[in-house]
Design a protein around this motif. Structure first.
Motif, PDB file in Angstrom:
ATOM      1  N   ARG A  99       0.850  -1.193   0.000  1.00  0.00           N
ATOM      2  CA  ARG A  99       0.000   0.000   0.000  1.00  0.00           C
ATOM      3  C   ARG A  99       0.885   1.243   0.000  1.00  0.00           C
ATOM      4  O   ARG A  99       1.762   1.373   0.856  1.00  0.00           O
ATOM      5  N   PRO A 100       0.680   2.150  -0.967  1.00  0.00           N
ATOM      6  CA  PRO A 100       1.502   3.353  -1.012  1.00  0.00           C
ATOM      7  C   PRO A 100       1.314   4.198   0.246  1.00  0.00           C
ATOM      8  O   PRO A 100       0.216   4.246   0.816  1.00  0.00           O
ATOM      9  N   ALA A 101       2.390   4.828   0.671  1.00  0.00           N
ATOM     10  CA  ALA A 101       2.342   5.698   1.854  1.00  0.00           C
ATOM     11  C   ALA A 101       2.623   7.132   1.422  1.00  0.00           C
ATOM     12  O   ALA A 101       3.220   7.372   0.367  1.00  0.00           O
ATOM     13  N   GLY A 102       2.235   8.051   2.255  1.00  0.00           N
ATOM     14  CA  GLY A 102       2.429   9.468   1.949  1.00  0.00           C
ATOM     15  C   GLY A 102       3.385  10.131   2.925  1.00  0.00           C
ATOM     16  O   GLY A 102       4.338   9.521   3.420  1.00  0.00           O
ATOM     17  N   GLN A 103       3.078  11.375   3.258  1.00  0.00           N
ATOM     18  CA  GLN A 103       3.957  12.178   4.098  1.00  0.00           C
ATOM     19  C   GLN A 103       4.088  11.650   5.520  1.00  0.00           C
ATOM     20  O   GLN A 103       5.026  12.017   6.224  1.00  0.00           O
ATOM     21  N   GLU A 104       3.185  10.783   5.935  1.00  0.00           N
ATOM     22  CA  GLU A 104       3.274  10.218   7.285  1.00  0.00           C
ATOM     23  C   GLU A 104       4.358   9.147   7.403  1.00  0.00           C
ATOM     24  O   GLU A 104       4.733   8.740   8.499  1.00  0.00           O
ATOM     25  N   HIS A 105       4.882   8.700   6.261  1.00  0.00           N
ATOM     26  CA  HIS A 105       5.894   7.640   6.260  1.00  0.00           C
ATOM     27  C   HIS A 105       7.201   8.165   6.853  1.00  0.00           C
ATOM     28  O   HIS A 105       7.616   9.284   6.559  1.00  0.00           O
ATOM     29  N   PRO A 106       7.870   7.357   7.691  1.00  0.00           N
ATOM     30  CA  PRO A 106       9.116   7.828   8.318  1.00  0.00           C
ATOM     31  C   PRO A 106      10.243   8.118   7.327  1.00  0.00           C
ATOM     32  O   PRO A 106      11.177   8.841   7.666  1.00  0.00           O
ATOM     33  N   TRP A 107      10.178   7.589   6.116  1.00  0.00           N
ATOM     34  CA  TRP A 107      11.226   7.852   5.124  1.00  0.00           C
ATOM     35  C   TRP A 107      10.812   8.910   4.111  1.00  0.00           C
ATOM     36  O   TRP A 107      11.566   9.191   3.179  1.00  0.00           O
ATOM     37  N   TYR A 108       9.641   9.503   4.275  1.00  0.00           N
ATOM     38  CA  TYR A 108       9.192  10.533   3.340  1.00  0.00           C
ATOM     39  C   TYR A 108      10.192  11.694   3.364  1.00  0.00           C
ATOM     40  O   TYR A 108      10.551  12.200   4.423  1.00  0.00           O
ATOM     41  N   GLY A 109      10.675  12.080   2.192  1.00  0.00           N
ATOM     42  CA  GLY A 109      11.625  13.180   2.095  1.00  0.00           C
ATOM     43  C   GLY A 109      13.071  12.792   2.363  1.00  0.00           C
ATOM     44  O   GLY A 109      13.970  13.617   2.224  1.00  0.00           O
ATOM     45  N   ARG A 110      13.318  11.546   2.756  1.00  0.00           N
ATOM     46  CA  ARG A 110      14.694  11.087   2.992  1.00  0.00           C
ATOM     47  C   ARG A 110      15.374  10.823   1.664  1.00  0.00           C
ATOM     48  O   ARG A 110      14.733  10.578   0.654  1.00  0.00           O
ATOM     49  N   ARG A 111      16.687  10.835   1.699  1.00  0.00           N
ATOM     50  CA  ARG A 111      17.483  10.494   0.517  1.00  0.00           C
ATOM     51  C   ARG A 111      18.343   9.297   0.867  1.00  0.00           C
ATOM     52  O   ARG A 111      18.991   9.272   1.906  1.00  0.00           O
ATOM     53  N   PHE A 112      18.332   8.311   0.006  1.00  0.00           N
ATOM     54  CA  PHE A 112      19.220   7.165   0.106  1.00  0.00           C
ATOM     55  C   PHE A 112      20.044   7.136  -1.169  1.00  0.00           C
ATOM     56  O   PHE A 112      19.556   7.485  -2.239  1.00  0.00           O
ATOM     57  N   SER A 113      21.297   6.697  -1.074  1.00  0.00           N
ATOM     58  CA  SER A 113      22.129   6.623  -2.272  1.00  0.00           C
ATOM     59  C   SER A 113      21.885   5.296  -2.985  1.00  0.00           C
ATOM     60  O   SER A 113      21.394   4.338  -2.395  1.00  0.00           O
ATOM     61  N   THR A 114      22.264   5.254  -4.247  1.00  0.00           N
ATOM     62  CA  THR A 114      22.058   4.044  -5.043  1.00  0.00           C
ATOM     63  C   THR A 114      23.015   2.932  -4.657  1.00  0.00           C
ATOM     64  O   THR A 114      22.791   1.786  -4.993  1.00  0.00           O
ATOM     65  N   GLY A 115      24.090   3.247  -3.962  1.00  0.00           N
ATOM     66  CA  GLY A 115      25.034   2.203  -3.560  1.00  0.00           C
ATOM     67  C   GLY A 115      26.172   2.755  -2.746  1.00  0.00           C
ATOM     68  O   GLY A 115      26.301   3.961  -2.542  1.00  0.00           O
ATOM     69  N   TRP A 116      27.012   1.851  -2.268  1.00  0.00           N
ATOM     70  CA  TRP A 116      28.168   2.236  -1.460  1.00  0.00           C
ATOM     71  C   TRP A 116      29.090   3.138  -2.258  1.00  0.00           C
ATOM     72  O   TRP A 116      29.422   2.861  -3.395  1.00  0.00           O
ATOM     73  N   GLY A 117      29.499   4.232  -1.632  1.00  0.00           N
ATOM     74  CA  GLY A 117      30.475   5.129  -2.242  1.00  0.00           C
ATOM     75  C   GLY A 117      29.913   6.046  -3.307  1.00  0.00           C
ATOM     76  O   GLY A 117      30.660   6.705  -4.010  1.00  0.00           O
ATOM     77  N   THR A 118      28.595   6.101  -3.450  1.00  0.00           N
ATOM     78  CA  THR A 118      28.001   6.996  -4.443  1.00  0.00           C
ATOM     79  C   THR A 118      27.115   8.012  -3.741  1.00  0.00           C
ATOM     80  O   THR A 118      26.644   7.790  -2.629  1.00  0.00           O
ATOM     81  N   THR A 119      26.899   9.118  -4.398  1.00  0.00           N
ATOM     82  CA  THR A 119      25.977  10.123  -3.871  1.00  0.00           C
ATOM     83  C   THR A 119      24.739  10.233  -4.749  1.00  0.00           C
ATOM     84  O   THR A 119      23.858  11.031  -4.467  1.00  0.00           O
ATOM     85  N   LYS A 120      24.681   9.432  -5.818  1.00  0.00           N
ATOM     86  CA  LYS A 120      23.523   9.452  -6.706  1.00  0.00           C
ATOM     87  C   LYS A 120      22.292   9.015  -5.910  1.00  0.00           C
ATOM     88  O   LYS A 120      22.297   7.955  -5.276  1.00  0.00           O
ATOM     89  N   PRO A 121      21.227   9.821  -5.909  1.00  0.00           N
ATOM     90  CA  PRO A 121      20.045   9.465  -5.108  1.00  0.00           C
ATOM     91  C   PRO A 121      19.261   8.291  -5.693  1.00  0.00           C
ATOM     92  O   PRO A 121      19.161   8.139  -6.904  1.00  0.00           O
ATOM     93  N   LEU A 122      18.734   7.487  -4.804  1.00  0.00           N
ATOM     94  CA  LEU A 122      17.897   6.354  -5.176  1.00  0.00           C
ATOM     95  C   LEU A 122      16.447   6.827  -5.238  1.00  0.00           C
ATOM     96  O   LEU A 122      15.948   7.442  -4.291  1.00  0.00           O
ATOM     97  N   VAL A 123      15.786   6.570  -6.348  1.00  0.00           N
ATOM     98  CA  VAL A 123      14.370   6.920  -6.485  1.00  0.00           C
ATOM     99  C   VAL A 123      13.563   5.758  -5.913  1.00  0.00           C
ATOM    100  O   VAL A 123      13.708   4.616  -6.357  1.00  0.00           O
ATOM    101  N   PHE A 124      12.723   6.048  -4.913  1.00  0.00           N
ATOM    102  CA  PHE A 124      11.936   4.996  -4.276  1.00  0.00           C
ATOM    103  C   PHE A 124      10.550   5.505  -3.928  1.00  0.00           C
ATOM    104  O   PHE A 124      10.321   6.716  -3.865  1.00  0.00           O
ATOM    105  N   GLN A 125       9.645   4.547  -3.708  1.00  0.00           N
ATOM    106  CA  GLN A 125       8.267   4.840  -3.340  1.00  0.00           C
ATOM    107  C   GLN A 125       8.002   4.267  -1.947  1.00  0.00           C
ATOM    108  O   GLN A 125       8.073   3.049  -1.766  1.00  0.00           O
ATOM    109  N   PRO A 126       7.712   5.117  -0.949  1.00  0.00           N
ATOM    110  CA  PRO A 126       7.407   4.582   0.387  1.00  0.00           C
ATOM    111  C   PRO A 126       6.115   3.762   0.364  1.00  0.00           C
ATOM    112  O   PRO A 126       5.175   4.074  -0.364  1.00  0.00           O
ATOM    113  N   VAL A 127       6.102   2.699   1.156  1.00  0.00           N
ATOM    114  CA  VAL A 127       4.897   1.893   1.354  1.00  0.00           C
ATOM    115  C   VAL A 127       4.635   1.798   2.847  1.00  0.00           C
ATOM    116  O   VAL A 127       5.546   1.997   3.663  1.00  0.00           O
ATOM    117  N   HIS A 128       3.388   1.515   3.199  1.00  0.00           N
ATOM    118  CA  HIS A 128       3.068   1.343   4.617  1.00  0.00           C
ATOM    119  C   HIS A 128       3.936   0.220   5.172  1.00  0.00           C
ATOM    120  O   HIS A 128       3.924  -0.900   4.633  1.00  0.00           O
TER     121      HIS A 128
END
Length: 147
Positions: free
Chosen positions: A82-111
């Protein structure tokens, strides 16, 4: 094998040769569980999972990213996520695509309500698996409080 990431196998008479694969590393693996907190791709057609665990304060902390999901796994997960919105704890967070990179990972939060069994090697840095994990199955016999 607590504390051992794996073993390296080599011919005792061989020498190290830069750029060649003459040695074999076998990693220690285990199964464990994680809470599905987000997906790459779309919620209804996920390509990989971002998994977490709740810390003692109740915050969902990222522990792993999965390898690409098989078609059957994506077909199993798509209808139950189930898709989650702004209430999700990772909403607005940035994760990198892998170790040693700064390229952001595009993801969809779920409940964060589903538990997945995963296959992982034992290399963990500060609570996060160093290498991608493999999704095995949903654990509908467990709740997020169980892990």
């Amino acid at each position: 094998m607590a504390g051992i990431e794996g073993v390296v196998i080599k011919d005792p008479g061989s020498r190290y040769r830069r750029g060649e694969r003459g040695w074999l590393k076998l990693r220690t693996r285990m199964t464990t569980e994680g809470v599905i907190g987000a997906v790459t791709g779309t919620v209804h057609s996920p390509t990989s999972l971002l998994l977490g665990r709740f810390d003692p304060a109740g915050q969902l902390k990222l522990i792993a990213r999965s390898t690409p999901l098989s078609r059957p796994a994506a077909a199993e997960l798509g209808p139950v996520l189930r898709p989650a919105g702004q209430e999700h704890p990772w909403y607005g967070r940035r994760f990198s695509t892998g170790w040693g990179t700064t390229k952001p990972l595009v993801f969809q939060p779920v409940h964060p309500e589903l538990v997945a069994e995963i296959d992982a090697d034992t290399a963990v840095d500060q609570g996060t698996y160093r290498h991608p994990v493999r999704y095995l199955r949903l654990r509908d016999d467990m709740t997020t409080a169980d892990i």
